[in-house]
Design a protein around this motif. Structure first.
Motif, PDB file in Angstrom:
ATOM      1  N   ALA A   1       0.826  -1.206   0.000  1.00 17.91           N
ATOM      2  CA  ALA A   1       0.000   0.000   0.000  1.00 17.91           C
ATOM      3  C   ALA A   1       0.862   1.258   0.000  1.00 17.91           C
ATOM      4  O   ALA A   1       0.559   2.249  -0.684  1.00 17.91           O
ATOM      5  CB  ALA A   1      -0.934  -0.008   1.207  1.00 17.91           C
ATOM      6  N   LEU A   2       1.954   1.222   0.733  1.00 17.40           N
ATOM      7  CA  LEU A   2       2.839   2.384   0.821  1.00 17.40           C
ATOM      8  C   LEU A   2       3.593   2.632  -0.479  1.00 17.40           C
ATOM      9  O   LEU A   2       4.099   3.737  -0.717  1.00 17.40           O
ATOM     10  CB  LEU A   2       3.835   2.194   1.970  1.00 17.40           C
ATOM     11  CG  LEU A   2       3.243   2.228   3.377  1.00 17.40           C
ATOM     12  CD1 LEU A   2       4.242   1.680   4.392  1.00 17.40           C
ATOM     13  CD2 LEU A   2       2.812   3.640   3.761  1.00 17.40           C
ATOM     14  N   ALA A   3       3.663   1.615  -1.334  1.00 13.74           N
ATOM     15  CA  ALA A   3       4.389   1.754  -2.595  1.00 13.74           C
ATOM     16  C   ALA A   3       3.756   2.783  -3.521  1.00 13.74           C
ATOM     17  O   ALA A   3       4.375   3.208  -4.492  1.00 13.74           O
ATOM     18  CB  ALA A   3       4.471   0.397  -3.299  1.00 13.74           C
ATOM     19  N   GLN A   4       2.530   3.234  -3.200  1.00 20.27           N
ATOM     20  CA  GLN A   4       1.902   4.279  -4.014  1.00 20.27           C
ATOM     21  C   GLN A   4       2.680   5.594  -3.911  1.00 20.27           C
ATOM     22  O   GLN A   4       2.590   6.442  -4.792  1.00 20.27           O
ATOM     23  CB  GLN A   4       0.461   4.513  -3.559  1.00 20.27           C
ATOM     24  CG  GLN A   4       0.329   5.126  -2.170  1.00 20.27           C
ATOM     25  CD  GLN A   4      -1.103   5.353  -1.742  1.00 20.27           C
ATOM     26  OE1 GLN A   4      -1.790   6.186  -2.331  1.00 20.27           O
ATOM     27  NE2 GLN A   4      -1.556   4.586  -0.760  1.00 20.27           N
ATOM     28  N   TYR A   5       3.451   5.743  -2.834  1.00 24.00           N
ATOM     29  CA  TYR A   5       4.199   6.983  -2.625  1.00 24.00           C
ATOM     30  C   TYR A   5       5.586   6.842  -3.244  1.00 24.00           C
ATOM     31  O   TYR A   5       6.595   6.652  -2.562  1.00 24.00           O
ATOM     32  CB  TYR A   5       4.286   7.299  -1.134  1.00 24.00           C
ATOM     33  CG  TYR A   5       2.938   7.466  -0.481  1.00 24.00           C
ATOM     34  CD1 TYR A   5       2.081   8.503  -0.865  1.00 24.00           C
ATOM     35  CD2 TYR A   5       2.503   6.585   0.507  1.00 24.00           C
ATOM     36  CE1 TYR A   5       0.830   8.656  -0.268  1.00 24.00           C
ATOM     37  CE2 TYR A   5       1.255   6.733   1.107  1.00 24.00           C
ATOM     38  CZ  TYR A   5       0.430   7.772   0.716  1.00 24.00           C
ATOM     39  OH  TYR A   5      -0.800   7.922   1.296  1.00 24.00           O
ATOM     40  N   ARG A   6       5.632   6.936  -4.555  1.00 22.47           N
ATOM     41  CA  ARG A   6       6.877   6.704  -5.290  1.00 22.47           C
ATOM     42  C   ARG A   6       7.911   7.790  -5.030  1.00 22.47           C
ATOM     43  O   ARG A   6       9.104   7.566  -5.207  1.00 22.47           O
ATOM     44  CB  ARG A   6       6.594   6.582  -6.790  1.00 22.47           C
ATOM     45  CG  ARG A   6       5.652   5.425  -7.157  1.00 22.47           C
ATOM     46  CD  ARG A   6       6.248   4.085  -6.770  1.00 22.47           C
ATOM     47  NE  ARG A   6       5.313   2.996  -6.968  1.00 22.47           N
ATOM     48  CZ  ARG A   6       5.204   2.272  -8.086  1.00 22.47           C
ATOM     49  NH1 ARG A   6       5.992   2.547  -9.108  1.00 22.47           N
ATOM     50  NH2 ARG A   6       4.329   1.302  -8.170  1.00 22.47           N
ATOM     51  N   GLU A   7       7.460   8.987  -4.637  1.00 28.10           N
ATOM     52  CA  GLU A   7       8.418  10.064  -4.406  1.00 28.10           C
ATOM     53  C   GLU A   7       9.157   9.918  -3.082  1.00 28.10           C
ATOM     54  O   GLU A   7      10.209  10.508  -2.872  1.00 28.10           O
ATOM     55  CB  GLU A   7       7.699  11.422  -4.434  1.00 28.10           C
ATOM     56  CG  GLU A   7       6.816  11.658  -3.210  1.00 28.10           C
ATOM     57  CD  GLU A   7       5.437  12.181  -3.566  1.00 28.10           C
ATOM     58  OE1 GLU A   7       5.163  13.355  -3.279  1.00 28.10           O
ATOM     59  OE2 GLU A   7       4.649  11.399  -4.138  1.00 28.10           O
ATOM     60  N   ALA A   8       8.587   9.144  -2.150  1.00 27.00           N
ATOM     61  CA  ALA A   8       9.198   8.969  -0.827  1.00 27.00           C
ATOM     62  C   ALA A   8      10.356   7.974  -0.891  1.00 27.00           C
ATOM     63  O   ALA A   8      10.430   7.131  -1.786  1.00 27.00           O
ATOM     64  CB  ALA A   8       8.148   8.481   0.166  1.00 27.00           C
ATOM     65  N   VAL A   9      11.249   8.090   0.079  1.00 31.67           N
ATOM     66  CA  VAL A   9      12.298   7.090   0.274  1.00 31.67           C
ATOM     67  C   VAL A   9      11.746   6.039   1.232  1.00 31.67           C
ATOM     68  O   VAL A   9      11.251   6.378   2.312  1.00 31.67           O
ATOM     69  CB  VAL A   9      13.575   7.724   0.863  1.00 31.67           C
ATOM     70  CG1 VAL A   9      14.641   6.649   1.084  1.00 31.67           C
ATOM     71  CG2 VAL A   9      14.100   8.827  -0.041  1.00 31.67           C
ATOM     72  N   HIS A  10      11.791   4.777   0.833  1.00 26.31           N
ATOM     73  CA  HIS A  10      11.252   3.681   1.635  1.00 26.31           C
ATOM     74  C   HIS A  10      12.409   3.007   2.366  1.00 26.31           C
ATOM     75  O   HIS A  10      13.263   2.373   1.739  1.00 26.31           O
ATOM     76  CB  HIS A  10      10.509   2.686   0.743  1.00 26.31           C
ATOM     77  CG  HIS A  10       9.287   3.272   0.099  1.00 26.31           C
ATOM     78  ND1 HIS A  10       8.010   2.858   0.397  1.00 26.31           N
ATOM     79  CD2 HIS A  10       9.149   4.274  -0.813  1.00 26.31           C
ATOM     80  CE1 HIS A  10       7.137   3.561  -0.298  1.00 26.31           C
ATOM     81  NE2 HIS A  10       7.810   4.434  -1.050  1.00 26.31           N
ATOM     82  N   CYS A  11      12.440   3.153   3.688  1.00 22.39           N
ATOM     83  CA  CYS A  11      13.585   2.703   4.473  1.00 22.39           C
ATOM     84  C   CYS A  11      13.348   1.334   5.094  1.00 22.39           C
ATOM     85  O   CYS A  11      12.480   1.166   5.969  1.00 22.39           O
ATOM     86  CB  CYS A  11      13.889   3.709   5.578  1.00 22.39           C
ATOM     87  SG  CYS A  11      15.323   3.248   6.584  1.00 22.39           S
ATOM     88  N   ARG A  12      14.122   0.366   4.661  1.00 19.46           N
ATOM     89  CA  ARG A  12      14.085  -0.978   5.231  1.00 19.46           C
ATOM     90  C   ARG A  12      15.037  -1.004   6.424  1.00 19.46           C
ATOM     91  O   ARG A  12      16.227  -0.785   6.266  1.00 19.46           O
ATOM     92  CB  ARG A  12      14.451  -1.998   4.159  1.00 19.46           C
ATOM     93  CG  ARG A  12      13.489  -1.916   2.980  1.00 19.46           C
ATOM     94  CD  ARG A  12      13.651  -3.032   1.985  1.00 19.46           C
ATOM     95  NE  ARG A  12      12.563  -2.995   1.019  1.00 19.46           N
ATOM     96  CZ  ARG A  12      12.334  -3.962   0.142  1.00 19.46           C
ATOM     97  NH1 ARG A  12      13.116  -5.023   0.113  1.00 19.46           N
ATOM     98  NH2 ARG A  12      11.335  -3.871  -0.692  1.00 19.46           N
TER      99      ARG A  12
END
Length: 235
Positions: free
Chosen positions: A120-131
């Motif tokens: 669901a969070l993948a919709q925010y392509r402009e954000a940096v997704h931190c693992r």
């Protein structure tokens, strides 16, 4: 790959000194959660004042009160502020909208998120997704260690993303989004030995804390990370 230096558990002056020593070898400077909690937005203001040419990350780990907290960060000079991916969807959405208003960036911390939440969070392509592997997990022996850590999450929880216990690894929507489609950051006990294994994630940002800040020679450690990333990038 950018090196983000995480500054935690120190005074503002100690953080400034550490960033100054390692400045030639780092790209982003993180004002860590502990620094913000102990010393407030003054810590963010100080780092932006001292390092106006660096990307300053306020690791505020917002879970609620999105607009207020993100505006505090941006007003203090942060270029990036962090929100927990496990927070209510409306909170993440408000953080994204606030960042757009200010012309700044968002980092979504995927700690303790399920595969469905990550999808669901993948919709925010402009954000940096931190693992992210948390400090508590690290102190209990969980680390980012190599390619095997980046496969499908076992049902007892993913060492990389901190998935909730019992989250189904093969449920609809749980497939990982290609790193090419998202801006990825990696955090949690990263060392020179574990760094090569992170290439599978194609991260935009490598977040390093104690491997530099607690090294006998932080400058040499930061230089070694930069050299290693450059060598890996040429392969």
């Amino acid at each position: 790959m950018n090196i983000q230096l995480a500054l935690d558990r120190m005074s503002i002056q100690e953080a400034i000194d550490m960033a100054r020593w390692t400045e030639p070898y780092i790209d982003w400077i993180e004002v860590g959660t502990s620094l913000i909690k102990e010393l407030g937005m003054a810590s963010v203001e100080a780092m932006k004042r001292e390092f106006p040419g660096k990307v300053i990350v306020a690791d505020v780990k917002t879970f609620d009160n999105a607009i207020y907290e993100f505006e505090l960060c941006y007003r203090a000079g942060a270029d990036v502020a962090t929100v927990m991916g496990a927070s209510p969807p409306v909170t993440v959405d408000l953080c994204i909208k606030t960042a757009r208003t200010w012309g700044r960036q968002v980092m979504i911390d995927l700690l303790h998120t399920t595969p469905e939440e990550q999808a669901a969070l993948a919709q925010y392509r402009e954000a940096v997704h931190c693992r992210h592997v948390s400090k508590d997990q690290q102190e209990n022996g969980t680390h980012l260690t190599g390619p095997g850590a980046y496969g499908n999450a076992p049902s007892t929880g993913d060492a990389l993303t901190g998935n909730r216990r019992g989250a189904p690894s093969g449920a609809p929507g749980s497939a990982s989004v290609s790193p090419a489609e998202l801006r990825i950051a990696a955090a949690g006990g990263i060392t020179l030995d574990s760094l090569p294994g992170l290439l599978a994630m194609k991260p935009e940002v490598i977040i390093v804390g104690s491997a530099i800040t607690k090294a006998a020679d932080p400058v040499a450690a930061a230089r070694s990370f930069q050299d290693c990333i450059r060598k890996l990038g040429r392969r």
